[in-house]
Design an enzyme around this catalytic site. Sequence first.
Site, PDB file in Angstrom:
ATOM      1  N   GLU A 351       0.834  -1.199   0.000  1.00  0.00           N
ATOM      2  CA  GLU A 351       0.000   0.000   0.000  1.00  0.00           C
ATOM      3  C   GLU A 351       0.869   1.249   0.000  1.00  0.00           C
ATOM      4  OE1 GLU A 351      -4.280   0.897   1.877  1.00  0.00           O
ATOM      5  OE2 GLU A 351      -2.701   0.805   3.395  1.00  0.00           O
ATOM      6  N   HIS A 382       6.888 -27.326   2.570  1.00  0.00           N
ATOM      7  CA  HIS A 382       6.178 -28.411   1.886  1.00  0.00           C
ATOM      8  C   HIS A 382       5.203 -27.862   0.853  1.00  0.00           C
ATOM      9  CE1 HIS A 382       7.776 -31.381   4.749  1.00  0.00           C
ATOM     10  NE2 HIS A 382       7.699 -30.378   5.606  1.00  0.00           N
ATOM     11  N   LYS A 510     -12.812   2.421  -3.253  1.00  0.00           N
ATOM     12  CA  LYS A 510     -13.917   2.784  -2.355  1.00  0.00           C
ATOM     13  C   LYS A 510     -15.007   3.526  -3.121  1.00  0.00           C
ATOM     14  CE  LYS A 510     -11.277   3.457   1.944  1.00  0.00           C
ATOM     15  NZ  LYS A 510     -10.860   4.490   2.918  1.00  0.00           N
TER      16      LYS A 510
END
Length: 545
Positions: A351, A382, A510
Amino acid sequence: MTLLTQSSTWQALSAHTQNLPHMRELFATDAARFKNMSLSACGLFLDYSKNRATAETLELLFSLAKDSQLEAKIKAMFAGEIINTTEKRAVLHTALRSKASQSIIAEGQDIVLEVQQTLSKMQEFVETVTSGQWKGYTGKAITDIVSIGIGGSFLGPKVVSQALRPYWNQGLNCHFVANVDGTSISEKLKLLDSETTLFIMSSKSFGTQETLTNTLTAKAWFLAKGGLQSDVAKHFVAVTSNVTKATEFGIDANNIFPMWDWVGGRYSLWSAIGLPIALLVGMDNFRALLNGAHQMDEHFASAPLAENMPVIMGLLSLWYGNFFNAQSHVVLTYDHYLRGLPAYFQQLDMESNGKSVTLDGTDVDYSTGPVIWGGEGTNGQHAYHQLIHQGTALIPADFIMPLQSHNPIGVHHDQLASNCFGQTQALMQGRTFEEALAELANSSLTDEEKQLIAKHKVMPGNKPSNTLLMNKLTPETLGALIALYEHRTFVQGAIWDINSFDQWGVELGKNLGNDVLARISAEQDSSALDASSNGLINLYRQGAI
């Protein structure tokens, strides 16, 4: 070309990439490499010897930092200058963990005084709740905290609380809600008793869509369970700048904690946003967290570049991104309590430095923020470690581990440490074709099969990593660790000449989300949108594919 890529130092670094020996050779020819390429600061130890770097590399990187006026930019941040130029704001999250005796002026006021007053208010509140003096609407003490926020006001408190689990107060639990998906809060509420639950709503505006929606849902649940509007003040507190909206909601003005414009969300856990942390671990431990970060602040502000931990880490990450085309950086925490840190550092770095223009608006001609990802060891060994070892992309890695465990059971920690150190060795060293062939010498395979399998077992090595150690995970060492990554992020942004403290991409998302919401609810016609968005909205309205 930008001034940065035109510089002689940048050109020298580019040429220097062609002359670097394999790390195997660097270790073989320099017995003091580990000693010379490691340092301690603020309770942390950094081994950066397993990097594609020589003394010449580091000198060139330090020269690049000087060319970019890094030291002056560091001073400007700590002095409260307006370095967030697009929003005309100072950047002073460091003031949140400063000493009470310091004085830092921002917007004409001594903000250290405000910070100390807020800490005192937090302390009083924390003691009231944890002592059982704070009672719910039926006279019962609080047993559960629900922290409602989004972004930094969610991730910071959650990750730190998770990391400090050994320090939690007995009898108090905390739940974190962020996503606007109703399932998130619904599943939390199923576990709770309205009589003993306290909600903390964290939103600067008291209007952030996700946070407000979740808070209204929590309030509706509380009222449906038997609470009255007049009881809301006993079960809801807020961290916000909008006192009016908070009091209209039903929150007592005395239980509203401040937020400031000079603190960005992803740097806010040190403020009253950290109230859930303080409730869980107590104010003494919260202050220790702040103190650890403050120690790293002082180190960052005063240590020479060549002895400065955030500077070295920031420069090495930039080195790989800009000169080796590394598009991602992996954070591997060898401690279960630190399993949330990769996501926290992901938000912090991506960000902050996910930008494509310089401060004066010029398009950059170099890579900026990499993709930050990771997980906890040994699980990753793994799974995705395979890609780091033998994949075609260069992925620098940070390994983080405490030397001592909070849960020293049998050989668990010895095995954890051996895996951590073994991975860094394997990444650096690799395996040659001759070594792979020798391992197969006594197998029943034919010579032709051995030749083929050996090719598959070759690992090039020369994969860079840092190893960060601490004696034990404590509030203080955690504070120093998080501040280290904050400043590492700053270093890169300063050299790239970008604004690491705005987030216009987040703001656009937004705004468009609110616009689409209006069209979904049929308040606005969606046909004016592009065909894809319009089609998706129509499918959603239909409720079926």
